[in-house]
Design a protein around this motif. Structure first.
Motif, PDB file in Angstrom:
ATOM      1  N   ILE A  27       0.819  -1.265  -0.008  1.00  0.00           N
ATOM      2  CA  ILE A  27      -0.057   0.001   0.055  1.00  0.00           C
ATOM      3  C   ILE A  27       0.835   1.201   0.188  1.00  0.00           C
ATOM      4  CG2 ILE A  27      -1.584   1.345   1.016  1.00  0.00           C
ATOM      5  CD1 ILE A  27      -2.595  -1.677   2.310  1.00  0.00           C
ATOM      6  N   CYS A  28       0.810   2.237  -1.036  1.00  0.00           N
ATOM      7  CA  CYS A  28       1.469   3.287  -1.064  1.00  0.00           C
ATOM      8  C   CYS A  28       0.538   4.554  -0.753  1.00  0.00           C
ATOM      9  CB  CYS A  28       2.033   3.330  -2.431  1.00  0.00           C
ATOM     10  SG  CYS A  28       2.988   2.066  -2.865  1.00  0.00           S
ATOM     11  N   ALA A  29       0.847   5.352   0.022  1.00  0.00           N
ATOM     12  CA  ALA A  29       0.121   6.571   0.195  1.00  0.00           C
ATOM     13  C   ALA A  29       1.309   7.915   0.604  1.00  0.00           C
ATOM     14  CB  ALA A  29      -0.625   6.581   1.421  1.00  0.00           C
ATOM     15  N   PRO A  30       0.803   9.146   0.362  1.00  0.00           N
ATOM     16  CA  PRO A  30       1.610  10.191   0.556  1.00  0.00           C
ATOM     17  C   PRO A  30       2.267  10.206   1.866  1.00  0.00           C
ATOM     18  CG  PRO A  30       0.021  10.888  -0.710  1.00  0.00           C
ATOM     19  CD  PRO A  30      -0.428   9.590  -0.514  1.00  0.00           C
ATOM     20  N   GLN A  31       1.075   9.656   2.852  1.00  0.00           N
ATOM     21  CA  GLN A  31       1.604   9.933   4.294  1.00  0.00           C
ATOM     22  C   GLN A  31       2.578   8.791   4.763  1.00  0.00           C
ATOM     23  OE1 GLN A  31      -1.471   9.396   2.854  1.00  0.00           O
ATOM     24  NE2 GLN A  31      -2.954  11.022   3.552  1.00  0.00           N
ATOM     25  N   THR A  32       2.414   7.963   4.059  1.00  0.00           N
ATOM     26  CA  THR A  32       3.356   6.630   4.752  1.00  0.00           C
ATOM     27  C   THR A  32       4.480   5.873   3.704  1.00  0.00           C
ATOM     28  OG1 THR A  32       1.641   5.175   3.858  1.00  0.00           O
ATOM     29  CG2 THR A  32       1.376   5.881   6.049  1.00  0.00           C
ATOM     30  N   ASP A  33       4.598   6.426   2.380  1.00  0.00           N
ATOM     31  CA  ASP A  33       5.087   6.068   1.414  1.00  0.00           C
ATOM     32  C   ASP A  33       4.573   4.613   1.268  1.00  0.00           C
ATOM     33  OD1 ASP A  33       7.087   8.249   1.190  1.00  0.00           O
ATOM     34  OD2 ASP A  33       7.977   7.445   2.950  1.00  0.00           O
ATOM     35  N   CYS A  34       5.580   3.812   0.758  1.00  0.00           N
ATOM     36  CA  CYS A  34       4.879   2.147   0.402  1.00  0.00           C
ATOM     37  C   CYS A  34       5.174   1.409   1.690  1.00  0.00           C
ATOM     38  CB  CYS A  34       5.574   1.827  -0.829  1.00  0.00           C
ATOM     39  SG  CYS A  34       4.983   2.599  -2.272  1.00  0.00           S
TER      40      CYS A  34
END
Length: 121
Positions: A27-34
């Motif tokens: 899962i990749c998201a700007p808040q957590t990277d991948c």
């Protein structure tokens, strides 16, 4: 065997009636990277010949995208206001799903999921 079953499931007609069971492990998201994950499950059912996703208010019908060459598939879901999901699945079952949200202040947020999809049982 899974690859052959997925190819048959993606063909038009009655063979498609099983749906897809997907497990996304990255899962990749700007808040957590991948980040890796034990497996986020998503189930897509077939209703009236198209994939659907169960939302809070009932099924959300997907719109197949015509620029994807079968047996691969890409389907767009208008989920809730200002939110869209795109699911793409390769013939071997490799899958990517991206959720795009228009957030307050006209900001765009996106989360990407990577994993696999298999025919539903």
């Amino acid at each position: 065997m899974r690859k052959a079953a997925l190819l048959v499931m993606m063909l038009p007609g009655a063979a498609q009636a099983t749906g897809l069971n997907c497990t996304f492990t990255t899962i990749c998201a700007p808040q957590t990277d991948c980040q890796t994950n034990a497996g986020v499950p998503f189930t897509f059912d077939v209703i009236s010949g198209t994939l659907s996703l169960m939302g809070a208010d009932g099924p959300i019908m997907g719109t197949p995208l015509s620029n994807t060459t079968p047996p691969a598939l890409s389907v767009l879901f208008d989920t809730v206001e200002n939110s869209t999901i795109l699911l793409s699945v390769s013939p071997s079952g490799e899958a990517a799903m991206t959720q795009h949200d228009v957030a307050p202040g006209d900001r765009i947020q996106a989360i990407s999921y990577f994993g696999t999809c298999e025919p539903g049982t």
